[in-house]
Design an enzyme around this catalytic site. Structure first.
Site, PDB file in Angstrom:
ATOM      1  N   LYS A 184       4.285   2.282  16.446  1.00 20.60           N
ATOM      2  CA  LYS A 184       3.150   1.575  17.049  1.00 20.60           C
ATOM      3  C   LYS A 184       3.110   1.941  18.528  1.00 20.60           C
ATOM      4  O   LYS A 184       4.154   2.002  19.187  1.00 20.60           O
ATOM      5  CB  LYS A 184       3.303   0.059  16.889  1.00 20.60           C
ATOM      6  CG  LYS A 184       3.630  -0.394  15.475  1.00 20.60           C
ATOM      7  CD  LYS A 184       2.503  -0.145  14.483  1.00 20.60           C
ATOM      8  CE  LYS A 184       2.994  -0.344  13.048  1.00 20.60           C
ATOM      9  NZ  LYS A 184       2.070   0.116  12.020  1.00 20.60           N
ATOM     10  N   GLY A 224       0.812  -1.234   0.000  1.00 20.23           N
ATOM     11  CA  GLY A 224       0.000   0.000   0.000  1.00 20.23           C
ATOM     12  C   GLY A 224       0.839   1.275   0.000  1.00 20.23           C
ATOM     13  O   GLY A 224       0.512   2.250  -0.702  1.00 20.23           O
TER      14      GLY A 224
HETATM   15  C1  SAM Z   1       1.571  -3.206   8.619  1.00 19.47           C
HETATM   16  S1  SAM Z   1       2.358  -4.225   7.482  1.00 19.47           S
HETATM   17  C2  SAM Z   1       2.882  -3.106   6.251  1.00 19.47           C
HETATM   18  C3  SAM Z   1       1.802  -2.723   5.335  1.00 19.47           C
HETATM   19  C4  SAM Z   1       2.338  -1.912   4.171  1.00 19.47           C
HETATM   20  N1  SAM Z   1       2.873  -0.623   4.588  1.00 19.47           N
HETATM   21  C5  SAM Z   1       1.269  -1.644   3.131  1.00 19.47           C
HETATM   22  O1  SAM Z   1       0.922  -0.483   2.937  1.00 19.47           O
HETATM   23  O2  SAM Z   1       0.767  -2.581   2.531  1.00 19.47           O
HETATM   24  C6  SAM Z   1       3.857  -4.604   8.273  1.00 19.47           C
HETATM   25  C7  SAM Z   1       4.823  -5.379   7.421  1.00 19.47           C
HETATM   26  O3  SAM Z   1       6.082  -5.340   8.072  1.00 19.47           O
HETATM   27  C8  SAM Z   1       6.760  -6.527   7.764  1.00 19.47           C
HETATM   28  N2  SAM Z   1       7.856  -6.689   8.728  1.00 19.47           N
HETATM   29  C9  SAM Z   1       7.802  -6.809  10.061  1.00 19.47           C
HETATM   30  N3  SAM Z   1       9.054  -6.942  10.552  1.00 19.47           N
HETATM   31  C10 SAM Z   1       9.883  -6.865   9.496  1.00 19.47           C
HETATM   32  C11 SAM Z   1      11.288  -6.919   9.367  1.00 19.47           C
HETATM   33  N4  SAM Z   1      12.085  -7.069  10.416  1.00 19.47           N
HETATM   34  N5  SAM Z   1      11.806  -6.803   8.117  1.00 19.47           N
HETATM   35  C12 SAM Z   1      11.028  -6.632   7.038  1.00 19.47           C
HETATM   36  N6  SAM Z   1       9.687  -6.573   7.125  1.00 19.47           N
HETATM   37  C13 SAM Z   1       9.127  -6.700   8.331  1.00 19.47           C
HETATM   38  C14 SAM Z   1       5.675  -7.593   7.859  1.00 19.47           C
HETATM   39  O4  SAM Z   1       6.054  -8.732   7.090  1.00 19.47           O
HETATM   40  C15 SAM Z   1       4.469  -6.861   7.259  1.00 19.47           C
HETATM   41  O5  SAM Z   1       4.327  -7.165   5.894  1.00 19.47           O
END
Ligand code: SAM
Length: 365
Positions: free
Chosen positions: A314, A233
């Site tokens: 968060k 997104g």
């Molecule tokens: C809230 S979602 C992001 C949504 C995104 N901004 C969108 O607009 O579609 C959080 C994302 O962070 C990723 N994530 C969490 N920890 C991570 C890390 N250490 N490295 C890379 N990605 C990570 C998760 O896999 C997840 O897809």
């Protein structure tokens, strides 16, 4: 009608996301305290009401520096029991007691289910009140660039107190408040974007940057890194502006972003990824502790890996203001130590839930 009882205290009406009233009040009091020793009434918080009233001996608060406040209004009168048959007369009487004229009239309700029910009434009531105020010469015609600094008049229909509907009457300074009704910048969901998260970045761009900054800072051919990008997104908001994106996430990019010519998807840990050369933008939406994300942002700016960033922090369940102070304070300290000039704005946006969004950009100094 009850006029404010004390002359020494200024009453401030702040709108916020329902559930964040305590944080909103705490932050306003904290800002006031930083300016001078404060004298304040204990704010009467109505849980999940979507607003707070804070009374303190402070003539000014700075809207831009408040994270949880969607709007900053100087409250002049509260009509605790508005008669259902004639709401116009007491409101006009209360407005008559205020000095000067107004650049706009905003009728507002809390961002709650009860508030939504009241908005049918405000739509009907707006033209009545507006024409009465125009006849009295209290509301200026909307002539571009002439009335932009005149205070706006807010009539906030706060809902029911012991069965009676109330109206809070105040003014806001267009230079020190949100420029939209209820302090909300709504976005419509683009059909092509792969997640609703796209609305958060769309709103952040609208709220944090004026038109000229948007044109200057978001240009075709720029380079960005999106940490925690899946399903895409935020990346979508960037590529639609012609920006190339390195999308870092172990999860899959979806829809048009699965194979987009401007997107390079790397299945890596966002906390370990480093760009080969400086990029224009870092955006980051990883679900992690605010302290850990703040540290990462510090590192990116200290290393000179990006010029601008938009990131989410968060919120913890408790002590949110303290946690944010520590995370944002850490970034400020580090950038000051590194001699980096910057502008940082943090807000809980309309599309943010248990989180806030931060805009950080290097400035010339
Ligand atoms: C809230 S979602 C992001 C949504 C995104 N901004 C969108 O607009 O579609 C959080 C994302 O962070 C990723 N994530 C969490 N920890 C991570 C890390 N250490 N490295 C890379 N990605 C990570 C998760 O896999 C997840 O897809």
């Amino acid at each position: 009608m009850r006029a404010m009882q004390t002359t020494t205290l200024t009453h401030w009406l702040l709108y916020c996301r329902p559930g964040f009233e305590q944080d909103c009040a705490q932050e306003a009091l904290r800002q006031a305290r930083q300016q001078r020793p404060i004298l304040a009434e204990q704010p009467a918080i109505i849980a999940d009401s979507g607003y707070v009233v804070v009374a303190l001996n402070q003539q000014s608060l700075c809207y831009r520096e408040l994270i949880f406040a969607r709007q900053l209004i100087r409250l002049h009168h509260t009509i605790a029991a508005l008669p259902e048959r004639d709401r116009l007369t007491p409101i006009l009487a209360a407005v008559a007691a205020l000095p000067g004229s107004f650049g706009a009239l905003w009728l507002e309700v809390p961002d709650t289910n009860d508030g939504k029910l009241l908005s049918t009434f405000t739509r009907r009531f707006q033209p009545l009140l507006e024409s009465a105020l125009r006849e009295q010469g209290r509301l200026q015609d909307d002539i571009p660039n002439t009335n932009q600094h005149l205070p706006r008049l807010h009539i906030f229909f706060a809902g029911n107190f012991s069965g009676k509907s109330s109206a809070l009457i105040g003014t806001s300074d267009p230079r020190n408040s949100a420029a939209t009704i209820m302090g909300i910048v709504r976005q419509s969901m683009p059909a092509e974007a792969p997640s609703r998260s796209t609305l958060k970045l769309a709103e952040a761009i609208e709220v944090f940057m004026d038109r000229s900054e948007q044109t200057r800072l978001l240009r075709q051919g720029m380079q960005a890194v999106d940490l925690g990008a899946a399903p895409g997104g935020w990346t979508w908001q960037l590529v639609k502006r012609g920006i190339r994106v390195t999308a870092v996430d172990n999860g899959p990019m979806k829809g048009v972003l699965a194979k987009h010519p401007l997107v390079e998807h790397l299945k890596q840990d966002g906390f370990k990824y480093a760009p080969r050369k400086t990029v224009d933008w870092l955006v980051c939406d990883m679900v992690e502790k605010p302290s850990k994300v703040a540290k990462l942002i510090e590192e990116w700016f200290a290393a000179g890996w990006c010029k601008h960033a938009i990131f989410n922090l968060k919120l913890p369940m408790k002590q949110r203001v303290v946690a944010l102070d520590s995370a944002l304070g850490g970034i400020r300290t580090r950038l000051d130590e590194e001699g980096i000039n910057y502008k940082m704005i943090a807000k809980q946006l309309y599309h943010d839930r248990e989180e806030i969004t931060v805009f950080l950009t290097k400035t010339k100094g």
